[in-house]
Design a protein around this motif. Sequence first.
Motif, PDB file in Angstrom:
ATOM      1  N   TYR A 444      38.917  28.742  10.907  1.00 53.66           N
ATOM      2  CA  TYR A 444      38.525  28.385   9.383  1.00 53.66           C
ATOM      3  C   TYR A 444      38.019  26.836   9.330  1.00 53.66           C
ATOM      4  O   TYR A 444      36.822  26.752   8.892  1.00 53.66           O
ATOM      5  N   LEU A 445      38.799  26.019   9.789  1.00 63.55           N
ATOM      6  CA  LEU A 445      38.533  24.649   9.916  1.00 63.55           C
ATOM      7  C   LEU A 445      37.071  24.483  10.641  1.00 63.55           C
ATOM      8  O   LEU A 445      36.248  23.673  10.201  1.00 63.55           O
ATOM      9  N   ASP A 446      36.752  25.216  11.626  1.00 60.78           N
ATOM     10  CA  ASP A 446      35.465  25.088  12.319  1.00 60.78           C
ATOM     11  C   ASP A 446      34.311  25.601  11.614  1.00 60.78           C
ATOM     12  O   ASP A 446      33.508  25.082  11.546  1.00 60.78           O
ATOM     13  N   SER A 447      34.711  26.670  10.922  1.00 62.46           N
ATOM     14  CA  SER A 447      33.676  27.153  10.170  1.00 62.46           C
ATOM     15  C   SER A 447      33.169  26.424   8.928  1.00 62.46           C
ATOM     16  O   SER A 447      32.008  26.110   8.750  1.00 62.46           O
ATOM     17  N   ILE A 448      34.407  25.747   8.317  1.00 59.24           N
ATOM     18  CA  ILE A 448      34.116  24.822   7.104  1.00 59.24           C
ATOM     19  C   ILE A 448      33.228  23.439   7.722  1.00 59.24           C
ATOM     20  O   ILE A 448      32.384  23.019   7.107  1.00 59.24           O
ATOM     21  N   ASP A 449      33.786  23.090   8.906  1.00 64.90           N
ATOM     22  CA  ASP A 449      32.963  21.925   9.433  1.00 64.90           C
ATOM     23  C   ASP A 449      31.512  22.332   9.844  1.00 64.90           C
ATOM     24  O   ASP A 449      30.367  21.513   9.584  1.00 64.90           O
ATOM     25  N   LEU A 451      29.645  24.533   8.241  1.00 67.29           N
ATOM     26  CA  LEU A 451      29.083  24.654   7.068  1.00 67.29           C
ATOM     27  C   LEU A 451      28.729  22.935   6.548  1.00 67.29           C
ATOM     28  O   LEU A 451      27.535  22.820   5.947  1.00 67.29           O
ATOM     29  N   PHE A 452      29.693  22.099   6.402  1.00 65.20           N
ATOM     30  CA  PHE A 452      29.632  20.863   6.222  1.00 65.20           C
ATOM     31  C   PHE A 452      28.492  20.237   6.889  1.00 65.20           C
ATOM     32  O   PHE A 452      27.835  19.282   6.427  1.00 65.20           O
ATOM     33  N   LYS A 459      19.646  17.089   2.325  1.00 63.42           N
ATOM     34  CA  LYS A 459      20.470  15.868   3.128  1.00 63.42           C
ATOM     35  C   LYS A 459      19.608  14.900   3.507  1.00 63.42           C
ATOM     36  O   LYS A 459      19.793  13.517   3.551  1.00 63.42           O
ATOM     37  N   VAL A 460      18.673  15.307   4.476  1.00 65.14           N
ATOM     38  CA  VAL A 460      17.812  14.427   5.153  1.00 65.14           C
ATOM     39  C   VAL A 460      17.109  13.534   4.304  1.00 65.14           C
ATOM     40  O   VAL A 460      16.910  12.256   4.524  1.00 65.14           O
ATOM     41  N   LEU A 461      16.367  14.159   3.372  1.00 65.66           N
ATOM     42  CA  LEU A 461      15.880  13.439   2.207  1.00 65.66           C
ATOM     43  C   LEU A 461      16.440  12.322   1.275  1.00 65.66           C
ATOM     44  O   LEU A 461      16.181  11.173   0.953  1.00 65.66           O
TER      45      LEU A 461
END
Length: 845
Positions: A444-449, A451-452, A459-461
């Motif tokens: 789960y933590l890997d999936s959240i990371d 997504l984050f 984000k780039v802009l």
Amino acid sequence: MQAHNLLTAIIFLLISTTGTAQHLLRGTITDEQGIPIPMAKIFAKNAADLRTIADDQGRYEMRLYEGEYFLVFKATGYDEKEVYITITGKEVEKNITLYPTKTQDLIDVTVSAKKSNPGREIMLKVVEKRDRINPWNRPHSVQGYIRATEKIDRKEEKPDKPNKKKKKKEKEKALSPETENTDPNGIEDPFAEQRKEDEKLANSMNLIEVSLTRHYQSKSKVKEIRNAFEQRGSKWNNNLYYTTTVKSNFNFFQNLLHLNDLHETPVSSPISGPGILSYKYRLESQYKENGQKINKIKIIPRNTATTTLEGYIYVIDSLWLVQKLELTMEKGNLKVYDYFTISQEFEHPGDSICILAKQVLSYGVKYKNQSSTCITYATFNDYNFKPEFDPKFFNNEVAVTEQEAYEKDSTFWKQARETELTDEESKYIAVKDSIYDSHHRTEYLDSIDSLFNKVTALKVLLFGVDHRNRSKKTQWTIGSLAGTIKPIFIGGPRIGPSFYFFKKWNDERSISLFTRTSVGILNGDPKGLITGSYRYSPFHFGDISILFYHHFDAIRSYDAISQIYKRDNFIETTNMVIEHDYEVLNGLFFEVELSITERRSLEKYKFFDGIDEYLPNNDPTKFEPYQAVIASFELDYTPGQKYMREPNRKVILGSRWPNFYISYEKGVPGIFGSDVDHDYLRAGVLQTFKIGTIGTSSYHLKTGSFLNNKIVKDADQKFQRRSDPIWFSNPLYSFQGLDSTLPTRNATFEAHFVHHDNGSIINKIPFMKKTRIGLVFGSGALYIPEFNWQHYEIFAGLERVFKFSRQRLRIGLYGVISDGNQISPTPTWKVAFSLMDNRDMQWNF
């Protein structure tokens, strides 16, 4: 001598306390139990000018000439005492004990002349034996349990105005054979709705549970040992109160309750001698309970400007013991909450003492799109009134939470809970625990990371690209394209990227790194900085940081906003700074810094001067490049600093003593070609304290002087914060009417004072309390012998606190009158906006 010169001389004479013919008389005024009596009055008979008032801890000071005096000590609710004192050529300490006024005397000073007032007569009997029934007059240990719950009600956002595209999508979704209760394989999920409800519940509450042992010897000797602590929900973004017993003690058997993180002013207790004069008491009913007659007495403030409680106190007849109380605080001076009620229930072993068994706090706050309803239950049992404490047990460490407290399982909490959970709380705990288990799986933590860490155009802009690794507790950020552009800068617009990295370990150690590079559009000049910090000792705030810097720097970094942007205030520097901070002893902080720099003029730079016509500017300061090696040391000490110990870190709670600081700066000549040679010493003291119920005062006294000024460059001179147009700057560090910059090479003397009445004065005006407007006033004085410059000012204003998102915004309007030997009396007006610090619940002034 001109009148204002004479006045200034008198002010600084008083500040420096150089009156050689007077001697200090000081002491503490207490009752027969040794409890300090705040705000007692002291005056000399037949000498009206010789008088003073004790502070909120009962301490007083007077300066008297040698001779004999008859001093009178008096306080509301206590018998007046006359004392003969002889002042000789040394300091005198005289502690005074006052005794409560007899019941009949209190009755005689009643505001109402009614012959019979049963409620008041009953409360007078309770107050008469208050010190005997007060459990906090006896050393004890007690087991405690606290549960604080916040229910959050969020308003749903109003739907956007429908458009054709949105209607089409909704229609397609409605006609689609796949519903929200269907998984990707087309199989209906019967638990989808339940999961939605669980997620909604999980985000609609915050809950904290604490199991503790509280040890108490006296008001200043308290220690809380937390053996269990569980927090569900948001760690920082919650409105929960009273999750520890050491910040606030609702002891109504004392004159004043100091609830600094809850209420702007101390709260006058209705179970006290002064309280008898501040409240009305009305017997509303009598009834039998467990064979005892109970008197239900209504508490009514006489003047809501100075008293803040209303409600009921239940008194056992004949025994005159408090059975329970239900009190509500007036909204006016609450720092955060819109309402706050306190309910307490007492037990009476041996019919001789009231011991707190249960306490319930109900409170809440409403914002624009969210309201919070909170309740804190606290139970206390297994009192031991014959504890044996080691002589060194009590110190400035008032609470301890060990690592094991965070590791208790559900079985422990089922046994530890003294009050039953509500159905909603039980369901919330089950849901949060289930979510916690599933959300802390590696997958789960890997999936959240994942997504984050997903890179998006937005984000780039605009926001920057982040990357997080929860297992390694690291995060880095690359600045956005919008963030690379600095349109307003000395030397014209600049373009350049930034990068940030942070890592934290389980023991609270952390490391951070930030770097930024840029190039100027007008001058094509590359600039950049890189800074890193390592917190190696979290408990002692031990930090090592290093900075490499090739950029612009300000000569007067602490100047008026109308002056700081001027070109003559900026230079170019190439700099390396190494700094080390550490708390050597509790409350004693030591900071050492070494700076190696080269400074250059901006005289060859091009500047964007298109707005000089509207915002006048000037030319850069011209000078030959030079090197400077500067070492500085600072000691910062707050005696009696109270703190809570958490695993691997400490939480500072403050002190009733002032903060003292002293710093030394050395311009080292010769090393690395250094062209500076100076020694500068600075010292000061500052403090914020409450004066009973009449408000909060702050002062700041400081002085500084060059001990050696052989070679002092412009950037190393010392400046005073001068006045801004319209803006009211922090009066503890600046002057509102100082119209000049004074680059000093010798000594300076400053004094600042500000007082907030917190409604105690202005609320006496009819209807003013409803406006929640407060009165503030203060003064400042500056003396610089080098320029023969004397400046002094007084100010007064009105302030009002507003809700701003989840913050408290204070807006003020102030009038200022300045005078001195270099200016004529000058009036002006100013405005200020300030935010409350949510961590320590304090304003900046």
